[in-house]
Scaffold this motif. Sequence first.
Motif, PDB file in Angstrom:
ATOM      1  N   THR A 106     108.164  43.727   5.184  1.00 21.40           N
ATOM      2  CA  THR A 106     108.065  43.390   6.613  1.00 21.40           C
ATOM      3  C   THR A 106     106.871  44.117   7.251  1.00 21.40           C
ATOM      4  N   THR A 111     103.096  36.412   8.384  1.00 21.45           N
ATOM      5  CA  THR A 111     102.961  35.415   9.450  1.00 21.45           C
ATOM      6  C   THR A 111     101.513  35.350   9.919  1.00 21.45           C
ATOM      7  N   HIS A 112     100.890  36.557   9.939  1.00 29.54           N
ATOM      8  CA  HIS A 112      99.480  36.601  10.345  1.00 29.54           C
ATOM      9  C   HIS A 112      98.630  35.754   9.396  1.00 29.54           C
ATOM     10  N   SER A 229     109.105  40.726  14.389  1.00 29.39           N
ATOM     11  CA  SER A 229     109.427  40.493  12.979  1.00 29.39           C
ATOM     12  C   SER A 229     110.120  39.133  12.813  1.00 29.39           C
ATOM     13  N   SER A 230     109.650  38.348  11.837  1.00 23.72           N
ATOM     14  CA  SER A 230     110.312  37.065  11.564  1.00 23.72           C
ATOM     15  C   SER A 230     111.609  37.360  10.830  1.00 23.72           C
TER      16      SER A 230
HETATM   17  N1  LIG Z   1      94.989  41.406   7.918  1.00 23.06           N
HETATM   18  C1  LIG Z   1      95.359  41.671   9.160  1.00 23.06           C
HETATM   19  N2  LIG Z   1      94.430  41.819  10.114  1.00 23.06           N
HETATM   20  C2  LIG Z   1      94.773  42.080  11.372  1.00 23.06           C
HETATM   21  N3  LIG Z   1      96.042  42.225  11.815  1.00 23.06           N
HETATM   22  C3  LIG Z   1      97.028  42.057  10.905  1.00 23.06           C
HETATM   23  C4  LIG Z   1      96.748  41.799   9.554  1.00 23.06           C
HETATM   24  N4  LIG Z   1      97.883  41.716   8.902  1.00 23.06           N
HETATM   25  C5  LIG Z   1      98.875  41.931   9.799  1.00 23.06           C
HETATM   26  N5  LIG Z   1      98.363  42.140  10.996  1.00 23.06           N
HETATM   27  C6  LIG Z   1      99.094  42.449  12.244  1.00 23.06           C
HETATM   28  O1  LIG Z   1     100.239  43.199  11.870  1.00 23.06           O
HETATM   29  C7  LIG Z   1     101.356  42.828  12.628  1.00 23.06           C
HETATM   30  C8  LIG Z   1     102.474  42.373  11.716  1.00 23.06           C
HETATM   31  O2  LIG Z   1     102.105  41.258  11.068  1.00 23.06           O
HETATM   32  P1  LIG Z   1     103.081  40.045  10.735  1.00 23.06           P
HETATM   33  O3  LIG Z   1     104.032  39.790  11.854  1.00 23.06           O
HETATM   34  O4  LIG Z   1     102.250  38.911  10.342  1.00 23.06           O
HETATM   35  O5  LIG Z   1     103.894  40.691   9.571  1.00 23.06           O
HETATM   36  P2  LIG Z   1     104.990  40.000   8.683  1.00 23.06           P
HETATM   37  O6  LIG Z   1     104.739  40.354   7.293  1.00 23.06           O
HETATM   38  O7  LIG Z   1     105.082  38.552   9.015  1.00 23.06           O
HETATM   39  O8  LIG Z   1     106.278  40.731   9.204  1.00 23.06           O
HETATM   40  P3  LIG Z   1     107.793  40.216   9.173  1.00 23.06           P
HETATM   41  O9  LIG Z   1     108.167  40.025   7.770  1.00 23.06           O
HETATM   42  O10 LIG Z   1     108.551  41.270   9.811  1.00 23.06           O
HETATM   43  O11 LIG Z   1     107.769  38.954   9.965  1.00 23.06           O
HETATM   44  C9  LIG Z   1     100.891  41.705  13.561  1.00 23.06           C
HETATM   45  O12 LIG Z   1     100.604  42.247  14.819  1.00 23.06           O
HETATM   46  C10 LIG Z   1      99.626  41.243  12.936  1.00 23.06           C
HETATM   47  O13 LIG Z   1      98.714  40.696  13.902  1.00 23.06           O
END
Ligand SMILES: Nc1ncnc2c1ncn2[C@@H]1O[C@H](COP(=O)(O)OP(=O)(O)OP(=O)(O)O)[C@@H](O)[C@H]1O
Length: 913
Positions: A106, A111-112, A229-230
Amino acid sequence: MESQDESITVVVRCRGRSSKEVQLKQPIIVDVPSEFDSDSVTRTVSVNTSHDSSLSSQITSTKSYTVDQSFGPAVDQEMVFQSVAEPLFEEFIRGYNCTIFAYGQTGTGKTHTMCGDGREIEGTLSPDAGIIPRLLFKLFDALNQRKIDFVVKCSFVELYNEELKDLLGNINNSKSRLRIYEQRDGSKPLIKIDGLEERHIQDAHQGMKLLQKGIRQRKTASTKLNEMSSRSHTIFTVTLWQKLSNDVDDKYSVAKMNLVDLAGSENIHRSGAVNVRAREAGVINQSLLTLGRVINSLVDKASYIPYRESKLTRLLQDSLGGKTKTVLIANISPTRADHHETISTLEYAAKAKNICNAVQVGGFVSKNLLLKDLASEITRLKLDLIATRSKEGVFLDDSNYNQLISEQENLKTEVRELQISNRALQLKLENTTNTLKKEKGYHSRIEQELTAYKESNITIQNSLKERNDQLIDISLLTNKIAQTTEKDFKQVKSFRELVARQLKHRTLQELQASLKHLMRKNNAKDITIDEDTGMLRVLLKDFESMLQNTLLGITEDVIEPSVNTKATVSELRSHLHDLGQLLRSHVDDNLNMISSLEQQTCSISRYIEKGMFRNKNQIVENCLSQLKTDIERETLKFQEAMFSKVRDSVSAATKTLATSETNEITKIYQSWIGSTSDAVMNRKSREDEFRKALKISEATTEQKLSRIDERTTKGAESLRKHQKNLLQKSYLLSSNGPVCRAVDQIDIKFNTVGNCRTHLHDKLHSVYEQLSQYTHQVNQVVNQNLNDESSRLEVERFLKSFKEVLKNSGLEEEFKMHHRETEASVGEIQQLSVRELNLDQDPDSSGSANSTTRVQVLTPRKNSLHTPGVGSSTPHGLKRPRSSEDKENTLLTSPKYPRVFGNEASLLENQEK
Ligand SMILES: Nc1ncnc2c1ncn2[C@@H]1O[C@H](COP(=O)(O)OP(=O)(O)OP(=O)(O)O)[C@@H](O)[C@H]1O
């Protein structure tokens, strides 16, 4: 259809450190060679788990994983799309089913990577747009370029808590529950979702709208590890129907692009998930575990693959070990805190790389079939239209209506949120206004302080100027003194020369005189000139030396003080010079400070004018405090310098004073010692006097004591005499003594006197009776002949005769005689008592009166001897006869009564007196 084995492509994307991680100074332990760093085909991602910085431990603790592609924090969304999605997109256009899914802990950026920023900015993509938006735009660009018939449909499904939901449909509609079913297509089953709505889109913007709608409806929540968080797995599917070129049968190829955003694996303890969130995390972790097992089984080429153990693995069945071309993006975190999860993700990714899919192009549908599908959609839309028309005022079908309602709800919520934030902003504004007001007040105070400082500085400057002027005056005065001293010195010099000249003159005169004298002598005594000349020389020398000595003495007397004065003056000058410099530098410093103060005041005023004062208060305060300390320090310096000067001069003066004082003290001490010795002497003489006086007093005391002794012996003797006397008296008083005999005689005499009295009394009684008879007769006569002259005469006659009778009776003479007798006997008694008792002749008249017991016999009282007729008289001047009471009185006072001694006798005596 032909198939070819193709391994899953594994990509690692490592995000940069979040601001929180930077704040916590989390060290980076992941080394990711970026796709653009080198030309090597495979990438090795290494994780260093060691806390030790030594080389050996660095080597042993580093774990490496080989993947197909890797991207570090520097790689942006577009690069990822180009490297990962575009190649697959080409395959998709060619008719292959494709899957891109993001997997990882997580908050690592799944999602990003998949969605990113899903908003359109003036019809174009945001730079942070992820793979899905970019793919939509790319797709329509490509399709439009190719100018072939195509149909694009989209679906968006969510798997939340093992429940499937259509994110593009009415989410509240329980009827729209989705169900997974298998469609047999040859050996491998095709997984389908019953009830999932596929929306036909004609351009990328429509697709973007659907994406945004789905994102809005997706379950998200805030955890410790991710703000948004998704909490579910989502699959955005783009289905593409393309008319095959050169195909006469009007066939269409069908390909699906599955874009999967998995929920993150999560350490519940670290994410701080509780209650609902913890349950969600549990289910998420469960489905991801199953996914891991499926991967393991596929890698191990196990006979049984546990797809059915979770809905996630069922949905991804065709992508993992199926006919789909699959790319797995493993998202990882770079920091040490997440190293467990990172290693776990990388291990799965590395394993997944070994999964082999038998990829083959998707199916084909005939034009008719497609038309049928489209016709059914048209029918559905028509139904919507009819439903809309049949209801008054409502022109939407249920799903659209519900969508609108939910959007409206959403908007309402947003409005509420905005209102709340507006209120918060208003409060903030109020607070800020208040703070501004306070700061304004503070600022005005500071301004006041500044003006006060300025004023005080001006005062200090003025006083410094004054002091400077004073110093200048002093230096002028000192110059004058020096000049005068020099003048004096010159005068002394000239005086010395004058004296020297005069002395020479005098010497010459004296020499001439002595020469004359010698000549005279020479003439007289015939002394040779040579001898005289020698003598003269000696005399001259003596005189010269005497003269020189005198001169020297005078010069020393005069020069010494002038030299001293010069030195003092020069010292004073240097002091003054130093002081002047010090003052000047102090004035300069103060002027500098004042100018800097003014500059700062100007800058503060500028800040205030610009309204930038808010954050400058501290600076102003600091400046002020700095200024304060500067001024204080400078003042202190100045004071110290002045003090040291004053101290020096005072110590010099004190030294001189001390020597003079010491001399004085010594004198005082000496005089004191003298006076003390005098005092000691005085004391000694006084002691002698005292001793003499003591001796005298001792002698007197002894004399007194001897006198007391004498008196005591005398007293003892007189006491003895008195004792003797007392013994004698007691003898006298005893029953055989003369006193007792005298008392008996007196008793006898008293008896005789008593008898006489009784006789006299009887006589008087008879006379009285006779008289009363006469009186009675007279009264009778008077009563009978009260106015009768003859009666009066008769009474007179009676009275006359009574007088005669009385005369003739001899009573008067008898009474007188008796009285004389009594008198005589009383005298006798008195004599007797005196003679016999020696009452008036005390043997020791010099003895103490107290020590003598006076002995007195009760003498009969003259008045107590009641003579009948004397004590009382009748109303008519006639004597009354003696009553029995009188008799008792006579008895009481008779000498028969006891003899009284000592104190009682004196008591009676007092009573008598
Ligand atoms: N490569 C990246 N560059 C810039 N920002 C990032 C990057 N990766 C993640 N982030 C930032 O980190 C935060 C968490 O990212 P994200 O929600 O996409 O995580 P996730 O893996 O989908 O989490 P979850 O499993 O909880 O949903 C967001 O604010 C996102 O913009």
